[in-house]
Design an enzyme around this catalytic site. Structure first.
Site, PDB file in Angstrom:
ATOM      1  N   ASN A  36     -49.520  32.168 -11.218  1.00  0.00           N
ATOM      2  CA  ASN A  36     -48.282  32.696 -11.536  1.00  0.00           C
ATOM      3  C   ASN A  36     -47.157  32.759 -10.521  1.00  0.00           C
ATOM      4  OD1 ASN A  36     -45.999  34.343 -12.279  1.00  0.00           O
ATOM      5  ND2 ASN A  36     -46.818  34.761 -14.093  1.00  0.00           N
TER       6      ASN A  36
ATOM      7  N   ASP B 102     -43.947  33.075 -10.588  1.00  0.00           N
ATOM      8  CA  ASP B 102     -42.429  33.738 -10.933  1.00  0.00           C
ATOM      9  C   ASP B 102     -41.887  34.372  -9.792  1.00  0.00           C
ATOM     10  OD1 ASP B 102     -42.834  33.018 -13.695  1.00  0.00           O
ATOM     11  OD2 ASP B 102     -43.390  35.027 -14.204  1.00  0.00           O
TER      12      ASP B 102
ATOM     13  N   ARG C 176     -30.988  35.398  -3.441  1.00  0.00           N
ATOM     14  CA  ARG C 176     -29.873  34.706  -2.831  1.00  0.00           C
ATOM     15  C   ARG C 176     -29.088  33.748  -3.633  1.00  0.00           C
ATOM     16  NH1 ARG C 176     -29.682  35.215   2.890  1.00  0.00           N
ATOM     17  NH2 ARG C 176     -30.133  37.531   3.169  1.00  0.00           N
TER      18      ARG C 176
ATOM     19  N   HIS D  92     -43.090  32.327 -16.346  1.00  0.00           N
ATOM     20  CA  HIS D  92     -42.456  33.163 -17.506  1.00  0.00           C
ATOM     21  C   HIS D  92     -40.896  32.893 -17.487  1.00  0.00           C
ATOM     22  CE1 HIS D  92     -42.240  37.457 -19.549  1.00  0.00           C
ATOM     23  NE2 HIS D  92     -41.646  36.252 -20.049  1.00  0.00           N
TER      24      HIS D  92
ATOM     25  N   ARG E 121     -37.928  34.104 -19.024  1.00  0.00           N
ATOM     26  CA  ARG E 121     -37.495  35.393 -19.497  1.00  0.00           C
ATOM     27  C   ARG E 121     -36.217  35.158 -20.200  1.00  0.00           C
ATOM     28  NH1 ARG E 121     -40.666  40.122 -17.483  1.00  0.00           N
ATOM     29  NH2 ARG E 121     -39.468  41.355 -19.009  1.00  0.00           N
TER      30      ARG E 121
ATOM     31  N   ARG F 257     -34.297  36.022 -15.306  1.00  0.00           N
ATOM     32  CA  ARG F 257     -34.323  36.907 -13.867  1.00  0.00           C
ATOM     33  C   ARG F 257     -34.916  36.019 -12.477  1.00  0.00           C
ATOM     34  NH1 ARG F 257     -37.966  41.967 -15.076  1.00  0.00           N
ATOM     35  NH2 ARG F 257     -36.448  42.194 -16.764  1.00  0.00           N
ATOM     36  N   HIS F 258     -35.687  35.189 -13.054  1.00  0.00           N
ATOM     37  CA  HIS F 258     -36.458  34.395 -12.072  1.00  0.00           C
ATOM     38  C   HIS F 258     -36.390  32.932 -12.515  1.00  0.00           C
ATOM     39  CE1 HIS F 258     -39.904  35.535 -14.506  1.00  0.00           C
ATOM     40  NE2 HIS F 258     -40.104  36.665 -14.273  1.00  0.00           N
TER      41      HIS F 258
ATOM     42  N   THR G 261     -42.198  44.313 -15.071  1.00  0.00           N
ATOM     43  CA  THR G 261     -42.830  43.175 -15.446  1.00  0.00           C
ATOM     44  C   THR G 261     -43.591  43.405 -16.872  1.00  0.00           C
ATOM     45  OG1 THR G 261     -45.021  41.789 -14.902  1.00  0.00           O
ATOM     46  CG2 THR G 261     -45.154  44.131 -14.196  1.00  0.00           C
ATOM     47  N   THR G 262     -44.308  42.535 -17.439  1.00  0.00           N
ATOM     48  CA  THR G 262     -44.923  42.727 -18.790  1.00  0.00           C
ATOM     49  C   THR G 262     -45.880  43.909 -18.789  1.00  0.00           C
ATOM     50  OG1 THR G 262     -45.031  40.176 -18.914  1.00  0.00           O
ATOM     51  CG2 THR G 262     -46.013  41.331 -20.771  1.00  0.00           C
TER      52      THR G 262
ATOM     53  N   GLU H 262     -55.091  35.932 -24.112  1.00  0.00           N
ATOM     54  CA  GLU H 262     -55.181  36.528 -22.720  1.00  0.00           C
ATOM     55  C   GLU H 262     -55.388  37.922 -23.047  1.00  0.00           C
ATOM     56  OE1 GLU H 262     -52.337  35.008 -20.140  1.00  0.00           O
ATOM     57  OE2 GLU H 262     -52.519  36.450 -18.696  1.00  0.00           O
TER      58      GLU H 262
ATOM     59  N   HIS I 222     -53.255  40.032 -15.254  1.00  0.00           N
ATOM     60  CA  HIS I 222     -52.412  41.049 -14.965  1.00  0.00           C
ATOM     61  C   HIS I 222     -52.928  42.226 -13.773  1.00  0.00           C
ATOM     62  CE1 HIS I 222     -48.648  43.694 -15.156  1.00  0.00           C
ATOM     63  NE2 HIS I 222     -48.171  42.522 -16.126  1.00  0.00           N
ATOM     64  N   GLY I 223     -52.133  42.202 -12.792  1.00  0.00           N
ATOM     65  CA  GLY I 223     -52.660  43.124 -12.110  1.00  0.00           C
ATOM     66  C   GLY I 223     -54.259  42.969 -11.006  1.00  0.00           C
TER      67      GLY I 223
ATOM     68  N   GLY J 164     -50.548  36.306 -10.249  1.00  0.00           N
ATOM     69  CA  GLY J 164     -49.338  36.023  -9.594  1.00  0.00           C
ATOM     70  C   GLY J 164     -49.270  37.218  -8.412  1.00  0.00           C
ATOM     71  N   HIS J 165     -48.800  38.258  -8.706  1.00  0.00           N
ATOM     72  CA  HIS J 165     -48.317  39.034  -7.550  1.00  0.00           C
ATOM     73  C   HIS J 165     -49.140  39.124  -6.220  1.00  0.00           C
ATOM     74  CE1 HIS J 165     -46.029  42.628  -6.273  1.00  0.00           C
ATOM     75  NE2 HIS J 165     -47.226  43.201  -5.733  1.00  0.00           N
TER      76      HIS J 165
END
Ligand code: PXP
Length: 239
Positions: free
Chosen positions: A7, A9, A18, A43, A45, A49-50, A100-101, A151, A191-192, A213-214
């Site tokens: 991911n 994002d 910026r 994603h 959204r 936002r991203h 986040t979700t 998922e 997720h996570g 992702g993160h």
């Protein structure tokens, strides 16, 4: 062998900080694929936002693996998805104020509406996944609503306060995977997930793809920082 969906994002989040052109998610996707990613997830959204529509359009043209679009089942985003045709649409619940979700879809409550979204995406020949908690009732409802994949939301597992709770969360995930597969659904998870807790999935069979992702982008920032500073320090030393 399980697959990795990356991911990207957060790359777009950094760019939007910026409002310029770097870092570019399109470049990041290509690097992730060269490094072995089996798929790219973004994603789009509602508040943009991203990831922007520009990213989705370009990634549709450049991703060589598989493009998974996470999205809310709103009229506008469904229309965009049908036009762009990602390889899969993963429907997620979306709240404007969340970082986040925050959890899985409630398919039991919103089954009719979600079925309409599935039918719409199927008419555009796009397979559909539902992001849901590892709850047997949600899995059965996802099957009934016509989803091709689920998922499994691994956030509660990842955020568990102690080992015992984490083990219990993992057992729930394991049971959810078994039920989903028995019903003929494909199963992804995410997720996570990070470099530590992913190892616990060695005991869980049947998950096709992990969407992460993160932790990957966080590690990239830390492990890439030394090289980036060295390169700038060298340029500055020439002044
Ligand atoms: N899967 C879904 C449905 C998500 O919403 C997210 C976060 O965007 C992820 C996977 C990836 O989660 P993380 O960034 O915590 O790895």
């Amino acid at each position: 062998m399980a697959k990795l969906g990356v991911n990207i994002d957060h790359i777009a989040t950094l760019r939007q900080a910026r409002g310029g052109v770097e870092p570019d998610p399109v470049t990041a996707a290509a690097i992730a694929e060269l490094a072995g990613a089996d798929g790219i997830t973004i994603h789009l959204r509602e508040d943009r936002r991203h990831i922007q529509e520009r990213d989705l359009n370009l990634l549709r043209q450049t991703v060589k693996t598989r493009l998974n679009l996470e999205m809310a089942a709103t009229e506008q985003i469904l229309g965009i998805a049908a036009k762009v045709k990602p390889d899969m649409c993963t429907i997620v619940p979306e709240k404007r104020k969340e970082l986040t979700t925050e959890g899985g879809l409630d398919v039991r409550i919103n089954g009719d509406e979600l079925k309409e979204a599935v039918d719409y995406l199927h008419r555009a020949e796009i397979p559909v996944s539902f992001f849901i908690d590892p709850d047997p009732e949600q899995i059965k409802a996802a099957d009934k609503a016509g989803a091709d994949y689920v998922e499994i939301h691994t956030g509660h597992f990842a955020d568990a306060p102690d080992w015992k709770t984490q083990d219990q969360e993992l057992i729930e995930i394991e049971n959810a995977v078994k039920l989903a597969r028995k019903l003929g659904l494909g199963v992804n998870a995410g997720h996570g997930l990070n470099y530590s807790n992913i190892k616990m999935f060695a005991q869980v069979r049947g998950i096709e793809e992990f969407n992460i992702g993160h932790s990957i982008i966080a590690r990239a920032v830390i492990t890439g920082l030394e090289k980036a500073v060295r390169e700038m320090a060298q340029l500055v030393s020439f002044l």
